[in-house]
Design a protein around this motif. Structure first.
Motif, PDB file in Angstrom:
ATOM      1  N   PRO A 148      12.082 -15.888  -1.707  1.00  0.00           N
ATOM      2  CA  PRO A 148      13.227 -16.529  -0.906  1.00  0.00           C
ATOM      3  C   PRO A 148      13.937 -15.811   0.230  1.00  0.00           C
ATOM      4  CG  PRO A 148      13.929 -16.717  -3.010  1.00  0.00           C
ATOM      5  CD  PRO A 148      12.501 -16.037  -3.175  1.00  0.00           C
ATOM      6  N   TRP A 149      14.223 -14.560  -0.281  1.00  0.00           N
ATOM      7  CA  TRP A 149      15.117 -13.661   0.671  1.00  0.00           C
ATOM      8  C   TRP A 149      14.412 -13.239   1.877  1.00  0.00           C
ATOM      9  CZ3 TRP A 149      20.063 -12.090  -0.255  1.00  0.00           C
ATOM     10  CH2 TRP A 149      20.810 -12.548  -1.739  1.00  0.00           C
ATOM     11  N   VAL A 203      17.192  -6.725  -2.491  1.00  0.00           N
ATOM     12  CA  VAL A 203      16.909  -7.467  -3.549  1.00  0.00           C
ATOM     13  C   VAL A 203      15.462  -7.360  -3.931  1.00  0.00           C
ATOM     14  CG1 VAL A 203      17.218  -9.971  -4.314  1.00  0.00           C
ATOM     15  CG2 VAL A 203      19.232  -8.731  -3.186  1.00  0.00           C
ATOM     16  N   GLU A 204      14.697  -7.536  -2.938  1.00  0.00           N
ATOM     17  CA  GLU A 204      13.303  -7.840  -3.279  1.00  0.00           C
ATOM     18  C   GLU A 204      12.299  -7.170  -2.316  1.00  0.00           C
ATOM     19  OE1 GLU A 204      13.248 -12.323  -3.001  1.00  0.00           O
ATOM     20  OE2 GLU A 204      12.684 -12.210  -0.890  1.00  0.00           O
ATOM     21  N   GLY A 205      12.687  -6.255  -1.495  1.00  0.00           N
ATOM     22  CA  GLY A 205      11.805  -5.626  -0.557  1.00  0.00           C
ATOM     23  C   GLY A 205      10.810  -4.703  -1.309  1.00  0.00           C
ATOM     24  N   SER A 206      10.957  -4.355  -2.294  1.00  0.00           N
ATOM     25  CA  SER A 206       9.959  -3.493  -3.070  1.00  0.00           C
ATOM     26  C   SER A 206       8.829  -4.406  -3.595  1.00  0.00           C
ATOM     27  CB  SER A 206      10.542  -2.733  -4.250  1.00  0.00           C
ATOM     28  OG  SER A 206      11.128  -3.606  -5.250  1.00  0.00           O
ATOM     29  N   TYR A 242       2.391  -9.966  -1.036  1.00  0.00           N
ATOM     30  CA  TYR A 242       1.711 -10.429   0.074  1.00  0.00           C
ATOM     31  C   TYR A 242       0.226 -10.561  -0.242  1.00  0.00           C
ATOM     32  CZ  TYR A 242      -0.821  -9.656   4.606  1.00  0.00           C
ATOM     33  OH  TYR A 242      -1.757  -9.758   5.270  1.00  0.00           O
ATOM     34  N   HIS A 243      -0.245  -9.265  -0.889  1.00  0.00           N
ATOM     35  CA  HIS A 243      -1.735  -9.382  -1.307  1.00  0.00           C
ATOM     36  C   HIS A 243      -1.941 -10.383  -2.527  1.00  0.00           C
ATOM     37  CE1 HIS A 243      -2.683  -5.799   0.986  1.00  0.00           C
ATOM     38  NE2 HIS A 243      -1.594  -5.001   0.411  1.00  0.00           N
ATOM     39  N   LYS A 244      -1.080 -10.710  -3.265  1.00  0.00           N
ATOM     40  CA  LYS A 244      -1.170 -11.698  -4.190  1.00  0.00           C
ATOM     41  C   LYS A 244      -1.366 -13.268  -3.456  1.00  0.00           C
ATOM     42  CE  LYS A 244       0.585 -13.736  -8.479  1.00  0.00           C
ATOM     43  NZ  LYS A 244       1.626 -13.597  -9.587  1.00  0.00           N
TER      44      LYS A 244
END
Length: 413
Positions: free
Chosen positions: A137-138, A303-306, A312-314
């Motif tokens: 969501p971020w 928070v969730e960039g990594s 995305y691939h999933k």
């Protein structure tokens, strides 16, 4: 006193004590007309100019509405003055709207609400579709603010929307409201990612409760009817929460934090932007969107960039067609801004009370639409709790609408 009958339906009185003014009692709030020395212009011995400076101005934000709505502005006063000056026999409704041809008014309201509801439904559906396969969501909240920022820059560059003149003090005044807007937006998006869209909207219908509580703590007073109107909201939201099939504490807390964020945004907008009333609601929202993007994106990366690349691939493996995923993300971003923009345009054409009722019904429409699209199971008690909560927001809009009317009458007296 000399009386001049310039038009068949308008009597103008010339005051000897004030020879530069004509008094026109038929024009309501328009009380004086200034004129030059007698001369012949197109066969008329007087040139009269309406002193409209105190009544007609450029569109500006009405800060008295911010506390009841996200924000907004209205040009209805200008319309009423011009129609009064022209002598049109339109009636004014109790809500302050001018009632002309009823079929035209009804058609216009239908188009306004239809567009607003449609854009809101599209946003909620595609926002949830993206979050179902890409639960970040971020990232999505940041992209939606990015789309809104680009949209406003295009409007300003093409001059479709007048670009406001800003300065350092205006940007500083926006920092607080933009921060709370960021908190409200990302919290709602987190809630959407964890629970059903319908449940998030039921909890978000409790926003009036937070508005009354926080405003009271800051010194505002409300009549007993307002306090009584929030009781069914609290009861309905509680009943809906304990009977929700997809209940998740993260989703519940996200929706509640979103309510707090948006209420504080409204309160601080009203308090910090009093000196910038020349900036209309749409431009104000545009700048809040831009500053919110600057707030949110760096935190989103932290928070969730990594996880974005792997997610995305999933998501592509789940949906199959990359173009479909791109389309869903783009639609959620564009329609997030469009439905907010439509809410400002709705405020420009209808009264605050009509807007409040329309906003209440919007939640009903969105809840029903998302339940049908995603086939979320709904228990009878859950539906009852949702209905009670939404009915409470309707009562709240009715109760708060009476307060400004009473204050306006007292001011006129």
């Amino acid at each position: 006193m000399l009386t001049l009958n310039l038009l068949p339906s308008t009597h103008v009185t010339l005051s000897k004590s004030h020879p530069n003014y004509l008094v026109c009692p038929n024009l309501g709030k328009l009380r004086t007309l200034s004129f030059t020395k007698p001369s012949i212009q197109n066969g008329h011995p007087f040139r009269c100019f309406a002193n409209l400076d105190s009544q007609i101005s450029h569109p500006r934000l009405d800060f008295s509405k911010i506390l009841r709505h996200p924000s907004g502005f209205s040009s209805r006063n200008t319309t009423q003055i011009l129609q009064a000056a022209s002598g049109t026999p339109d009636e004014v409704t109790p809500d302050g709207e001018i009632e002309g041809s009823k079929p035209k008014v009804n058609l216009k309201l239908a188009l306004i609400f239809g567009l607003w509801y449609f854009q809101n439904i599209v946003f909620n559906i595609y926002n949830k579709k993206v979050l179902n396969i890409f639960p970040y969501p971020w990232f999505l909240a940041s992209f939606q603010l990015f789309c809104g920022s680009i949209w406003m820059l295009i409007l300003w560059a093409s001059k479709l929307q007048p670009c406001p003149k800003i300065n350092k003090s205006f940007i500083i005044a926006l920092l607080g409201p933009a921060l709370f807007h960021t908190i409200g937006h990302i919290s709602a998006c987190v809630s959407f990612s964890k629970v059903a869209v319908s449940f998030t909207h039921v909890i978000k219908s409790a926003e009036p409760v937070f508005s009354v509580v926080f405003s009271s703590l800051l010194g505002d007073t409300y009549p007993l009817t307002v306090w009584l109107s929030i009781l069914p909201i609290v009861f309905g939201c509680s009943l809906a929460a304990v009977t929700e099939v997809s209940f998740n504490m993260g989703g519940l807390s996200g929706a509640m934090i979103s309510n707090v964020g948006f209420v504080l945004r409204n309160i601080f907008s009203k308090r910090s932007l009093q000196n910038f009333k020349e900036v209309d609601g749409l431009n104000l929202y545009g700048w809040i969107t831009i500053i919110s993007l600057l707030y949110l994106f760096p935190v989103a990366v932290f928070v969730e960039g990594s996880q974005w690349v792997a997610g995305y691939h999933k998501a592509l493996g789940t949906i199959g067609n990359p173009n479909t995923f791109y389309l869903w993300v783009l639609v959620s971003g564009i329609f997030y801004h469009l439905y907010n923009q439509s809410s400002y345009q709705a405020l420009d054409d209808i009264s605050p009370l009509t807007f409040s009722v329309g906003n209440t019904m919007k939640r009903v429409v969105v809840i029903v639409a998302t339940v049908l699209v995603f086939r979320n199971p709904v228990r009878p008690l859950n539906a009852l709790g949702s209905a009670i909560a939404i009915f409470g927001t309707f009562l709240y809009s009715q109760a708060t609408a009476k307060k400004p009317k009473k204050e306006a009458v007292e001011k006129e007296d």
